[in-house]
Design a protein around this motif. Sequence first.
Motif, PDB file in Angstrom:
ATOM      1  N   PRO A 156      35.308  38.441  37.550  1.00  0.00           N
ATOM      2  CA  PRO A 156      34.152  38.336  36.631  1.00  0.00           C
ATOM      3  C   PRO A 156      32.860  37.899  37.310  1.00  0.00           C
ATOM      4  O   PRO A 156      31.775  38.123  36.775  1.00  0.00           O
ATOM      5  CB  PRO A 156      34.621  37.276  35.611  1.00  0.00           C
ATOM      6  CG  PRO A 156      36.115  37.340  35.648  1.00  0.00           C
ATOM      7  CD  PRO A 156      36.438  37.599  37.089  1.00  0.00           C
ATOM      8  N   GLY A 157      32.957  37.281  38.493  1.00  0.00           N
ATOM      9  CA  GLY A 157      31.762  36.745  39.144  1.00  0.00           C
ATOM     10  C   GLY A 157      31.390  37.440  40.437  1.00  0.00           C
ATOM     11  O   GLY A 157      30.779  36.822  41.315  1.00  0.00           O
ATOM     12  N   VAL A 158      31.725  38.711  40.567  1.00  0.00           N
ATOM     13  CA  VAL A 158      31.488  39.430  41.823  1.00  0.00           C
ATOM     14  C   VAL A 158      30.059  39.261  42.324  1.00  0.00           C
ATOM     15  O   VAL A 158      29.834  38.949  43.500  1.00  0.00           O
ATOM     16  CB  VAL A 158      31.820  40.938  41.657  1.00  0.00           C
ATOM     17  CG1 VAL A 158      31.313  41.736  42.852  1.00  0.00           C
ATOM     18  CG2 VAL A 158      33.316  41.143  41.504  1.00  0.00           C
ATOM     19  N   ASP A 159      29.083  39.442  41.450  1.00  0.00           N
ATOM     20  CA  ASP A 159      27.682  39.400  41.892  1.00  0.00           C
ATOM     21  C   ASP A 159      26.939  38.172  41.380  1.00  0.00           C
ATOM     22  O   ASP A 159      25.703  38.111  41.482  1.00  0.00           O
ATOM     23  CB  ASP A 159      26.949  40.662  41.436  1.00  0.00           C
ATOM     24  CG  ASP A 159      26.867  40.772  39.920  1.00  0.00           C
ATOM     25  OD1 ASP A 159      27.827  40.351  39.248  1.00  0.00           O
ATOM     26  OD2 ASP A 159      25.858  41.276  39.405  1.00  0.00           O
ATOM     27  N   MET A 160      27.650  37.204  40.855  1.00  0.00           N
ATOM     28  CA  MET A 160      26.994  36.006  40.329  1.00  0.00           C
ATOM     29  C   MET A 160      26.786  34.978  41.444  1.00  0.00           C
ATOM     30  O   MET A 160      27.491  34.976  42.452  1.00  0.00           O
ATOM     31  CB  MET A 160      27.820  35.409  39.192  1.00  0.00           C
ATOM     32  CG  MET A 160      27.986  36.332  37.992  1.00  0.00           C
ATOM     33  SD  MET A 160      26.411  36.847  37.249  1.00  0.00           S
ATOM     34  CE  MET A 160      25.953  35.352  36.370  1.00  0.00           C
ATOM     35  N   GLN A 214      35.139  40.619  29.864  1.00  0.00           N
ATOM     36  CA  GLN A 214      34.389  40.013  30.973  1.00  0.00           C
ATOM     37  C   GLN A 214      33.027  40.651  31.149  1.00  0.00           C
ATOM     38  O   GLN A 214      32.079  40.006  31.612  1.00  0.00           O
ATOM     39  CB  GLN A 214      35.186  40.069  32.275  1.00  0.00           C
ATOM     40  CG  GLN A 214      35.343  41.442  32.885  1.00  0.00           C
ATOM     41  CD  GLN A 214      36.800  41.806  33.039  1.00  0.00           C
ATOM     42  OE1 GLN A 214      37.632  41.509  32.180  1.00  0.00           O
ATOM     43  NE2 GLN A 214      37.127  42.464  34.138  1.00  0.00           N
ATOM     44  N   GLY A 215      32.881  41.927  30.777  1.00  0.00           N
ATOM     45  CA  GLY A 215      31.592  42.591  30.913  1.00  0.00           C
ATOM     46  C   GLY A 215      30.531  41.965  30.031  1.00  0.00           C
ATOM     47  O   GLY A 215      29.384  41.753  30.457  1.00  0.00           O
ATOM     48  N   LEU A 216      30.882  41.677  28.795  1.00  0.00           N
ATOM     49  CA  LEU A 216      29.937  41.027  27.881  1.00  0.00           C
ATOM     50  C   LEU A 216      29.623  39.611  28.327  1.00  0.00           C
ATOM     51  O   LEU A 216      28.490  39.134  28.185  1.00  0.00           O
ATOM     52  CB  LEU A 216      30.512  41.025  26.460  1.00  0.00           C
ATOM     53  CG  LEU A 216      30.496  42.400  25.790  1.00  0.00           C
ATOM     54  CD1 LEU A 216      31.521  42.470  24.674  1.00  0.00           C
ATOM     55  CD2 LEU A 216      29.107  42.707  25.253  1.00  0.00           C
ATOM     56  N   THR A 217      30.616  38.938  28.879  1.00  0.00           N
ATOM     57  CA  THR A 217      30.389  37.592  29.398  1.00  0.00           C
ATOM     58  C   THR A 217      29.389  37.626  30.537  1.00  0.00           C
ATOM     59  O   THR A 217      28.491  36.780  30.634  1.00  0.00           O
ATOM     60  CB  THR A 217      31.719  36.979  29.874  1.00  0.00           C
ATOM     61  OG1 THR A 217      32.671  37.018  28.802  1.00  0.00           O
ATOM     62  CG2 THR A 217      31.532  35.545  30.321  1.00  0.00           C
ATOM     63  N   HIS A 218      29.530  38.623  31.403  1.00  0.00           N
ATOM     64  CA  HIS A 218      28.608  38.786  32.524  1.00  0.00           C
ATOM     65  C   HIS A 218      27.178  38.977  32.019  1.00  0.00           C
ATOM     66  O   HIS A 218      26.227  38.381  32.545  1.00  0.00           O
ATOM     67  CB  HIS A 218      29.043  39.987  33.363  1.00  0.00           C
ATOM     68  CG  HIS A 218      28.274  40.168  34.638  1.00  0.00           C
ATOM     69  ND1 HIS A 218      26.997  40.676  34.670  1.00  0.00           N
ATOM     70  CD2 HIS A 218      28.609  39.897  35.923  1.00  0.00           C
ATOM     71  CE1 HIS A 218      26.575  40.723  35.921  1.00  0.00           C
ATOM     72  NE2 HIS A 218      27.533  40.263  36.717  1.00  0.00           N
TER      73      HIS A 218
END
Length: 591
Positions: free
Chosen positions: A90-94, A126-130
């Motif tokens: 979920p945090g690949v680019d965070m 997870q997409g909406l969370t992102h």
Amino acid sequence: MPSYTAPIKDMQFILHDVLNISGHDITGYDELDTDYTAAILGEAGKMATEVLTPLNVVGDTQGCRMENGVVYTPDGFKEAFEQVKEGGWPGVDMPEEYGGMNLPYIMNTAVGEMFSSANQAFTMYQGLTHGAASAILAHGSDEQKDTYLPKMVSCDWTGTMNLTEPHCGTDLGLMRTKAELQDDGSYKITGQKIFISAGEHDMADNIIHLVLGKITGGPEGIKGVSLFIVPKFLVNEDGSLGARNGVSCGKIEEKMGIHGNSTCVMNYDEATGYLLGDAHKGMRAMFTMMNEARLGVGMQGLAQAEVAFQNALEYAKDRLQGRDVTGVKNPDGPADPLIVHPDIRRNLMEQKSFAEGGRAFLLWGSALIDRAHRNSDKDADGLISLLTPVIKGFLTDKGYDMTVQAQQIYGGHGYIEEWGMSQFTRDARIAMIYEGANGVQALDLVGRKLAQDGGKHVMAFFDLVKTFCKENADIEGMDEFIAPLKAASKDLQAAGMYFMQEGMKNPNNALSGSYDFMHLFGHTCLGLMWGMMAKASLKALADGTSDPDFHNTKLATGRFYMQRTLPMTATHLARIQSGADPVMALDVANF
């Protein structure tokens, strides 16, 4: 049961041969060498194929259920969600400071495509969370970031966006959800929101809702809309969870597809909310999430087309039906496989050329986002802003069309649920509607984006195409790509000129052609992508590649698109130039 194989080889080709990401000057791209991206995509591909794909049919058949106000996700979803979290996906680019990997957005796009192909409904959690986390990252106070982002980046807490109400969708100025300022600076939020994806479920300890509402006494209409953070459970100062907030799920919507995602009616009864960003500037903050979501939805259209194509191709190779008119191809069997027939080939080539061209378009667009954000490049930001409605509208329209074509390969079996093709079509259909219906995307493109900054960005696109054609015209083998691309670009420019000339006389002349323009633009973009891919494959062949079959196949697929699909730009231009009269001819009473 349908299968899925992550298209890692094609992704690597686009990332390195076409876009040359490790040679870019974009911050962070120098670390993305071939081995590194192969490792990331390989692990994501395993997750998609081994964990998420088997749950796709489960989610479709079981759906979500609500018991005593509690929403339960389908069997296996919760366990799979834990695996996704453990992998850090979920945090690949965070940002690393909040627990993310801090990789470029382009890698998040590649991973997201695989996950969405494998299981669109699941990946939405997870997409909406992102998206919600991105909005807080861009507009939240330091305290809000510290409170919510670490848990959201890890998906221990998930997120949503709450826009639509029963009486208003696109026209958000009509919303009735109200916010009453409290003495402590918080707000009491009261109202009802509908179509809230992942609005309530059993996979996270807390759900952080981003809710649009109007502060009492504020301006009327859209100028009075603000954005609020409304957690399911209030968060104590030490970060622990406190009392249940005044937010509840009224019901789960019965939908055509994405059954594994809990699409909810959400009721807010004096729920405690916290202003995100400035008062009465909610749309500015929400559009951080909306623009990201629109790119993600474009990806969903592509992702469903890809997985549907993969299964249709295998069926066409295996199913025996009729004989090849040019001579028997399977003499030991009672019939030849479907794939020998020209119309089946035509169908499959349309799917293949769209999926590969659309993937390049998405990854190229993601590189523009990285350039805009990581290098603070305003020109890149303007260009991706122009292209966002094209990515969302064109890729979802055509992605849905491709799932229908894949279904057609199966004949009657495509209409039978046990073969799984129906699910791809049903799941793809929502992508044309949510995050701004595609008609609205077309209106945004023509009504706002074309003229943005004095038309600077659409002119930059034309210059980009012109430069590509000029620089590569003398490469042997490129003429088959350059000539059709030039013709498409001329059609696109002619459409733009028509809007400038005739739209001033009657705005309906432009608006009635907006949908065709979005598709004309989309085809031109894919034409550019196929030109770029052809250049890369021709170079690989000239350099003595160890895999000539891959590159020759790529070139043949690109030629199909340029010869059989790209000429559609002329049809769209003719429709645009017919103006508003054929569209507006009937009185309302005569429909």
